[in-house]
Design an enzyme around this catalytic site. Sequence first.
Site, short mmCIF file in Angstrom:
data_model
loop_
_atom_site.label_atom_id
_atom_site.label_comp_id
_atom_site.label_asym_id
_atom_site.label_seq_id
_atom_site.Cartn_x
_atom_site.Cartn_y
_atom_site.Cartn_z
CG ASP A 15 -14.70 54.35 26.71
OD1 ASP A 15 -15.15 53.33 27.27
OD2 ASP A 15 -15.15 55.50 26.91
CG HIS A 32 -14.09 43.65 28.16
ND1 HIS A 32 -13.94 45.01 28.04
CD2 HIS A 32 -14.94 43.47 29.23
CE1 HIS A 32 -14.67 45.62 28.99
NE2 HIS A 32 -15.27 44.71 29.71
CG LEU A 126 5.89 48.77 19.84
CD1 LEU A 126 5.53 50.26 19.84
CD2 LEU A 126 4.82 47.99 19.07
C1 FPP Z 1 -13.34 50.17 28.35
O1 FPP Z 1 -14.56 49.79 27.74
C2 FPP Z 1 -12.41 49.06 28.29
C3 FPP Z 1 -11.86 48.42 29.36
C4 FPP Z 1 -12.16 48.80 30.74
C5 FPP Z 1 -10.97 47.26 29.21
C6 FPP Z 1 -9.97 47.31 28.09
C7 FPP Z 1 -9.59 45.93 27.82
C8 FPP Z 1 -9.45 45.37 26.62
C9 FPP Z 1 -9.53 46.11 25.35
C10 FPP Z 1 -9.24 43.90 26.57
C11 FPP Z 1 -8.01 43.48 25.88
C12 FPP Z 1 -6.78 44.15 26.37
C13 FPP Z 1 -5.58 43.61 26.29
C14 FPP Z 1 -4.41 44.39 26.71
C15 FPP Z 1 -5.34 42.24 25.79
P1 FPP Z 1 -15.89 49.77 28.59
O2 FPP Z 1 -16.13 48.38 29.07
O3 FPP Z 1 -15.83 50.81 29.67
O4 FPP Z 1 -16.93 50.19 27.51
P2 FPP Z 1 -18.31 50.94 27.75
O5 FPP Z 1 -17.98 52.35 28.14
O6 FPP Z 1 -18.97 50.87 26.42
O7 FPP Z 1 -19.05 50.20 28.81
#
Ligand code: FPP
Length: 257
Positions: A15, A32, A126
């Site tokens: 997050d 991201h 893993l």
């Molecule tokens: C939450 O942060 C994150 C996500 C919804 C996406 C997770 C994806 C990645 C880390 C990209 C890479 C992943 C892989 C598997 C290659 P948010 O956008 O909700 O953050 P915020 O709460 O600060 O808005």
Amino acid sequence: MNQHNFPRHVAIIMDGNGRWAISQGKQRIEGHAQGAHSVRQVVETCRKIGIRYLTLYAFSTENWERPPAEVEALMGLFLKYLESEQENFLKNDIRLRAVGDLSRLPEAVQLSLKGMLDATAHCSSLDLCLALSYGGRSEIVHAAKQIVRDVQKGLIQDPDSISENDIASRLYAPDIPDPDLLIRTSNEVRVSNFLLWQIAYSEIVISEKFWPEFDESEFMKCLEVYAGRDRRFGRTQNTSESSRELSSDEVGHSSAS
Ligand code: FPP
């Protein structure tokens, strides 16, 4: 910290990508993209220290409601990740797994995912499990539907015979043990529909770091917090000391570390 105290399965709610990006004056999607680097670091660390299972919450059923441009960018990142990691996974004996309603993913992502799942199926150091289009409640509904199908086939006749194991064995990846440790980043204290069934007895550790800042050192700090916890699985301290000898069924389908 000795390896004996490492969790067997770590699950992570990644997050804070968006907030990290805003704090750097960047677009959310850049958060991201940076988050993908953290994914690489954590996977590498797990492989290095011998964590057997890692599950990452990459995209929830609720994330489909985000602006289409963000969803599209995330799908593009997943595709790029899958396409770039095959050699690394094979070299490091990493098996890719995926849980969620994968049929909702764009065809290109589904194809690439299937290619990676097949290509790495023999790897066993893993298991990296990506939760994609995943919802914990949907997963339980999925298990319930399987049970009804088995009732219709006459495989289950007595409702009183239905046990926790009948549900656990019909989840998306029933062979993966329950997470010992659930980490959530960005100081948020919620489970957000993640592995609702499986985290019944998981230890939860909250990291203050936004996911793009989460690195090996922060991961090791979380493992240290976990190592200091006294896992009792609802028992008293004395009885839990012998929990290592209990079967996984008795301890909520988890490894008893
Ligand atoms: C939450 O942060 C994150 C996500 C919804 C996406 C997770 C994806 C990645 C880390 C990209 C890479 C992943 C892989 C598997 C290659 P948010 O956008 O909700 O953050 P915020 O709460 O600060 O808005």
